[in-house]
Design an enzyme around this catalytic site. Sequence first.
Site, PDB file in Angstrom:
ATOM      1  N   LYS A  67       0.840  -1.202   0.000  1.00 22.53           N
ATOM      2  CA  LYS A  67       0.000   0.000   0.000  1.00 22.53           C
ATOM      3  C   LYS A  67       0.875   1.251   0.000  1.00 22.53           C
ATOM      4  O   LYS A  67       1.868   1.328   0.726  1.00 22.53           O
ATOM      5  CB  LYS A  67      -0.914  -0.022   1.228  1.00 22.53           C
ATOM      6  CG  LYS A  67      -1.930   1.100   1.296  1.00 22.53           C
ATOM      7  CD  LYS A  67      -2.829   0.897   2.518  1.00 22.53           C
ATOM      8  CE  LYS A  67      -3.787   2.033   2.731  1.00 22.53           C
ATOM      9  NZ  LYS A  67      -4.648   1.813   3.937  1.00 22.53           N
ATOM     10  N   SER A  88      -9.319   2.398   3.121  1.00 26.76           N
ATOM     11  CA  SER A  88      -8.366   3.048   2.247  1.00 26.76           C
ATOM     12  C   SER A  88      -7.439   2.074   1.514  1.00 26.76           C
ATOM     13  O   SER A  88      -6.771   2.472   0.554  1.00 26.76           O
ATOM     14  CB  SER A  88      -7.519   4.051   3.031  1.00 26.76           C
ATOM     15  OG  SER A  88      -6.725   3.425   4.008  1.00 26.76           O
ATOM     16  N   SER A 137      -9.735   0.480   7.460  1.00 20.19           N
ATOM     17  CA  SER A 137      -9.158   0.465   6.110  1.00 20.19           C
ATOM     18  C   SER A 137      -8.621  -0.872   5.642  1.00 20.19           C
ATOM     19  O   SER A 137      -8.269  -1.012   4.476  1.00 20.19           O
ATOM     20  CB  SER A 137      -8.056   1.525   6.010  1.00 20.19           C
ATOM     21  OG  SER A 137      -8.614   2.811   6.085  1.00 20.19           O
TER      22      SER A 137
END
Length: 464
Positions: free
Chosen positions: A78, A153, A177
């Site tokens: 990420k 996210s 997230s």
Amino acid sequence: MARVHAFGDDALRDLDGVALAEAIRAGELDQSAVVKAAIARAEAVDPELNALAHPAFDRALAAGRSSGFFAGVPTVIKDNVDVAGQPTMSGTDAWQPYPARADSEVTRVVLGSGLVSLGKTRLSEFGFSAAAEHPRLGPVRNPWNTDHTAGASSSGSAAFVAAGVVPIAHANDGGGSIRIPAACNGLVGLKPSRGRMPLEAALRRMPVNIVANGVVTRSVRDTAAFYREAERTFRAAKLPPIGDVTRAGVRRLKIAVTTQSMHRDCSPELRELTRSTATLLEELGHRVEPIDRIPATASFHADFVLYWGFLALAQVSAGRRMFGETFDRTRLDALTMGLHDHTRRNIHRLPLAIARLRRLRGRSAEFYRSYDALLTPTLADPTPRVGYLAPTDYQQVIDRLSDWVAYTPLQNVTGDPAISLPLAQSSEGLPVGMMLSADLGQEALLLELAYELEEARPWAQIHT
């Protein structure tokens, strides 16, 4: 409706990470062929999913034989943690990219397990939204139906795992997230206990440490194997070890269930799906007891939004120091700036909000003296369409986010572990996550329960 995936008869097939690792170790699959197949899959689906922030295909191809349990298994990282030689843009384009000097500690743990990274994946700006729909970078789309969001996210990571590009991907969770995109994309998403995984120094110094690193996967055993391997290089001294969890537990549990958050109840459809999961748990021999609402306080929602805004205030105020002279706050989206403005206007309320949030750990510990686990839906409504959570008008998007993300922030504040499992589907055929949480340090209990539920109600696969 457009369903997008890359599953096929190449080297990856539809194997999970554990099966790939075993096949590579046995010489049945070549690491180079596996990585090449993952790159081809990424190139095939990313034009439609928009999941990739920074490709590192050449680096992945040049990687030698890695060591570790997952040696040779492809992954992605990420784009809010550092990977040496790659920029860290955190879901925005508000400054000029520059390469990180070194891997972050969590990157070292992830890659130390033998995983080979193909690059970095998209997220919402600074991870503030539960949908990645940047006004210039574009939305990350759900592979089950590209008209819908992939959640956030950790959106790009989840989209790539669901679409079959990689079997396991780095994710992190500051308000849901890991669990939100896992629920949207039909994945297993475990937010570990506070302190279980390494965290950047700046995040460790937060007044309430709400962020946790982890992974999203398609199988419970991949998640369990990842945390087992992570413990070989990073041991949380204040928590009991997770260990090697490979099967369902024997002990029957006392599990509370509710669909009522402190903010709202979920939709009728989600309520029925949660009841179905509760019935399944009862059929498996667990004692399920309805409770009125999640164990939070009346002020929890307002306190969390104010604290969320404090994180935005810190990012914006320190932008040039953190991101360089090219930082341009006028390029930040309406949610980031709206959170910044909200907390700046209400900064006098922040100390009491932080104090109330800190006290929730004690409230949670008291709750888990009566129950082994808590069942809720992961989200309050089915996955929305792209555009519904677009960060164009602050008040509109914060209201919509608050309605949708009604359950997940609590465990970020208390530090407790929680796992989203894709145990249901909506009337539109999209995955629906069910969330189980437990007391601090009880990841092993959640994984044992997850194994049991996975066997009893195998979840839908995008390619079947």
